[in-house]
Design a protein around this motif. Structure first.
Motif, mmCIF file in Angstrom:
data_model
loop_
_atom_site.group_PDB
_atom_site.id
_atom_site.type_symbol
_atom_site.label_atom_id
_atom_site.label_comp_id
_atom_site.label_asym_id
_atom_site.label_seq_id
_atom_site.Cartn_x
_atom_site.Cartn_y
_atom_site.Cartn_z
ATOM 1 N N UNK A 88 73.077 14.395 -27.138
ATOM 2 C CA UNK A 88 74.400 14.737 -27.094
ATOM 3 C C UNK A 88 74.746 15.243 -25.560
ATOM 4 N N UNK A 89 75.289 14.465 -24.959
ATOM 5 C CA UNK A 89 75.896 14.584 -23.495
ATOM 6 C C UNK A 89 76.972 15.450 -23.168
ATOM 7 N N UNK A 90 77.054 16.150 -22.411
ATOM 8 C CA UNK A 90 78.192 17.096 -22.031
ATOM 9 C C UNK A 90 79.606 16.523 -21.947
ATOM 10 N N UNK A 91 79.835 15.297 -21.515
ATOM 11 C CA UNK A 91 80.980 14.685 -21.566
ATOM 12 C C UNK A 91 81.526 14.472 -23.039
ATOM 13 N N UNK A 92 80.664 14.194 -23.921
ATOM 14 C CA UNK A 92 81.065 13.931 -25.391
ATOM 15 C C UNK A 92 81.048 15.252 -26.166
ATOM 16 N N UNK A 93 81.225 16.389 -25.484
ATOM 17 C CA UNK A 93 81.466 17.687 -26.259
ATOM 18 C C UNK A 93 82.459 17.734 -27.492
ATOM 19 N N UNK A 94 83.655 17.191 -27.328
ATOM 20 C CA UNK A 94 84.616 17.348 -28.349
ATOM 21 C C UNK A 94 84.273 16.371 -29.398
ATOM 22 N N UNK A 95 83.904 15.416 -29.051
ATOM 23 C CA UNK A 95 83.291 14.171 -30.262
ATOM 24 C C UNK A 95 81.995 14.932 -31.032
ATOM 25 N N UNK A 96 81.153 15.297 -30.236
ATOM 26 C CA UNK A 96 79.999 15.740 -30.799
ATOM 27 C C UNK A 96 80.651 17.011 -32.048
ATOM 28 N N UNK A 97 81.181 17.968 -31.559
ATOM 29 C CA UNK A 97 81.817 18.831 -32.418
ATOM 30 C C UNK A 97 82.491 18.275 -33.590
ATOM 31 N N UNK A 98 83.306 17.318 -33.444
ATOM 32 C CA UNK A 98 84.105 16.921 -34.268
ATOM 33 C C UNK A 98 83.380 16.046 -35.589
ATOM 34 N N UNK A 99 82.234 15.461 -35.158
ATOM 35 C CA UNK A 99 81.327 14.770 -35.965
ATOM 36 C C UNK A 99 80.889 15.641 -37.015
ATOM 37 N N UNK A 100 80.897 17.160 -36.813
ATOM 38 C CA UNK A 100 80.544 18.097 -37.634
ATOM 39 C C UNK A 100 81.210 18.387 -38.614
ATOM 40 N N UNK A 101 82.583 17.725 -38.733
ATOM 41 C CA UNK A 101 83.490 18.007 -39.982
ATOM 42 C C UNK A 101 82.936 17.331 -41.024
ATOM 43 N N UNK A 102 83.498 18.071 -42.505
ATOM 44 C CA UNK A 102 82.880 17.687 -43.490
ATOM 45 C C UNK A 102 83.416 16.656 -44.133
ATOM 46 N N UNK A 103 83.640 15.363 -43.283
ATOM 47 C CA UNK A 103 84.323 14.192 -43.989
ATOM 48 C C UNK A 103 83.736 13.782 -45.323
ATOM 49 N N UNK A 104 84.331 13.247 -46.315
ATOM 50 C CA UNK A 104 83.727 12.562 -47.240
ATOM 51 C C UNK A 104 82.676 11.580 -46.948
ATOM 52 N N UNK A 105 81.665 11.257 -47.834
ATOM 53 C CA UNK A 105 80.605 10.489 -47.613
ATOM 54 C C UNK A 105 81.112 8.796 -47.466
ATOM 55 N N UNK A 106 82.029 8.504 -47.893
ATOM 56 C CA UNK A 106 82.533 7.096 -47.731
ATOM 57 C C UNK A 106 83.340 6.955 -46.095
ATOM 58 N N UNK A 107 83.590 7.945 -45.606
ATOM 59 C CA UNK A 107 84.134 7.932 -44.443
ATOM 60 C C UNK A 107 83.185 8.234 -42.948
ATOM 61 N N UNK A 108 83.439 7.123 -42.058
ATOM 62 C CA UNK A 108 82.775 7.215 -40.783
ATOM 63 C C UNK A 108 83.192 8.180 -39.938
ATOM 64 N N UNK A 109 82.346 8.985 -39.443
ATOM 65 C CA UNK A 109 82.596 10.073 -38.467
ATOM 66 C C UNK A 109 82.940 9.481 -37.078
ATOM 67 N N UNK A 110 82.182 8.326 -36.847
ATOM 68 C CA UNK A 110 82.342 7.679 -35.627
ATOM 69 C C UNK A 110 83.634 7.065 -35.439
ATOM 70 N N UNK A 111 84.015 6.429 -36.473
ATOM 71 C CA UNK A 111 85.398 5.638 -36.592
ATOM 72 C C UNK A 111 86.510 6.877 -36.316
ATOM 73 N N UNK A 112 86.363 7.989 -37.123
ATOM 74 C CA UNK A 112 87.299 9.103 -36.920
ATOM 75 C C UNK A 112 87.551 9.781 -35.526
ATOM 76 N N UNK A 113 86.310 9.849 -34.862
ATOM 77 C CA UNK A 113 86.561 10.398 -33.569
ATOM 78 C C UNK A 113 86.295 9.676 -32.563
ATOM 79 N N UNK A 114 86.167 8.373 -32.687
ATOM 80 C CA UNK A 114 86.218 7.390 -31.619
ATOM 81 C C UNK A 114 84.975 7.018 -30.682
#
Length: 216
Positions: A88-114
Motif C-alpha cells: 500500500x504506497x503512500x500516494x494511494x492513501x485515499x484509495x487504500x482507505x476507501x477499499x475498506x468500505x463494506x461494499x456488498x460482495x457483488x461489488x468491486x472495490x477497485x471499480x468503486x475507488x478507481x
C-alpha cells in the motif's frame, strides 16, 4: 535509579472484546497492510486492506493475514484458492482507505475507488497496477481463532517495479509503504534507521560494546 512510572491497566476479561480490540490496535504498531486482491467464485474482484499481516515462514515462503470476522477476502480465497497481496504506497492513501468500505460482495472495490487492476504472473487473482510490489499466493491453509481466521498463503511469485529495486531487493525509500496505527490513524515510514546486528563474539572480545549500548 529509574523513576517508576504509574501505569494504566487493561484487562480483556473486564473490558469486552470491542474495547480491548481498540487497545491492541493502539499498541501493536505500526502494522504493515496486506492489500488483498481476490476474486469470488462468480468472478467479482475484491480488494481490501488487512492490517494483521506478516511473514509466517521463510522456507517454504509463506505470508499470513487475518480476517477479523468473515470478510469477502476470506470467502473468496477459500472459494478460488489464490490471491495477491499488494503493498500500500503512500500516494494511494485515499484509495487504500476507501477499499475498506463494506461494499456488498457483488461489488468491486477497485471499480468503486478507481484502483486499476492488471493480470498477475502466476495466479488468477489480479494485482494492483499502481502498487510497487505484489506477492502472488496460493492458499496454504487457514486457522480459526475465536472470531477471526488466519489465512496462510504460499508465495508463488513476487513482482516489483524495476525502478524500486537496487542491490537485489526492493528499497524502502522507493516503496513508501503506509502502515496502520490505532483508531483512524495511519503512518508513513518517516525516518529510516539502519544499524547492523552485533555478533556475540564481538561482545565477548570487546566489553566496551555492552557499556556503550547500556549508556545510550
Amino acid at each position: 535509579m529509574t523513576e517508576q512510572r504509574e501505569r494504566t491497566t487493561f484487562d480483556p476479561t473486564e473490558m469486552g472484546a470491542g474495547r480491548f480490540y481498540r487497545v491492541l490496535n493502539s499498541v501493536v504498531v505500526p502494522r504493515p497492510i496486506a492489500w488483498v486482491c481476490s476474486r469470488s467464485a462468480e468472478g467479482v474482484h475484491n480488494l481490501a486492506p488487512h492490517s494483521f499481516y506478516t511473514v509466517a515462514c521463510v522456507a517454504p515462503p509463506v505470508v499470513q493475514f487475518t480476517s477479523v470476522g468473515r470478510k469477502d477476502s476470506l470467502n473468496n480465497v477459500e472459494a478460488t484458492g489464490d490471491f495477491t497481496i499488494n503493498l500500500t504506497p503512500e500516494p494511494l492513501f485515499e484509495q487504500v482507505n476507501a477499499t475498506g468500505t463494506d461494499f456488498p460482495p457483488d461489488h468491486s472495490e477497485a471499480e468503486h475507488t478507481g484502483v486499476r487492476l492488471e493480470p498477475s504472473e502466476r495466479v488468477a487473482a489480479m494485482r494492483v497496477a499502481e502498487s510497487p510490489v505484489s506477492i502472488e499466493c496460493t492458499l496454504h491453509s487457514t486457522v480459526r481463532l475465536g472470531d477471526s481466521t488466519v489465512v496462510f498463503g504460499r508465495v508463488q511469485f513476487v513482482t516489483a517495479w524495476s525502478s524500486a529495486v537496487r542491490d537485489g531487493r526492493p528499497r524502502i525509500e522507493e516503496l513508501r509503504p503506509l502502515a496502520r496505527l490505532g483508531g483512524n490513524e495511519w503512518s508513513t515510514i518517516g525516518e529510516v534507521l539502519e544499524i547492523p546486528r552485533i555478533p556475540y563474539r564481538d561482545w565477548a572480545e570487546d566489553p566496551s560494546i555492552g557499556e556503550r549500548v547500556r549508556d545510550r
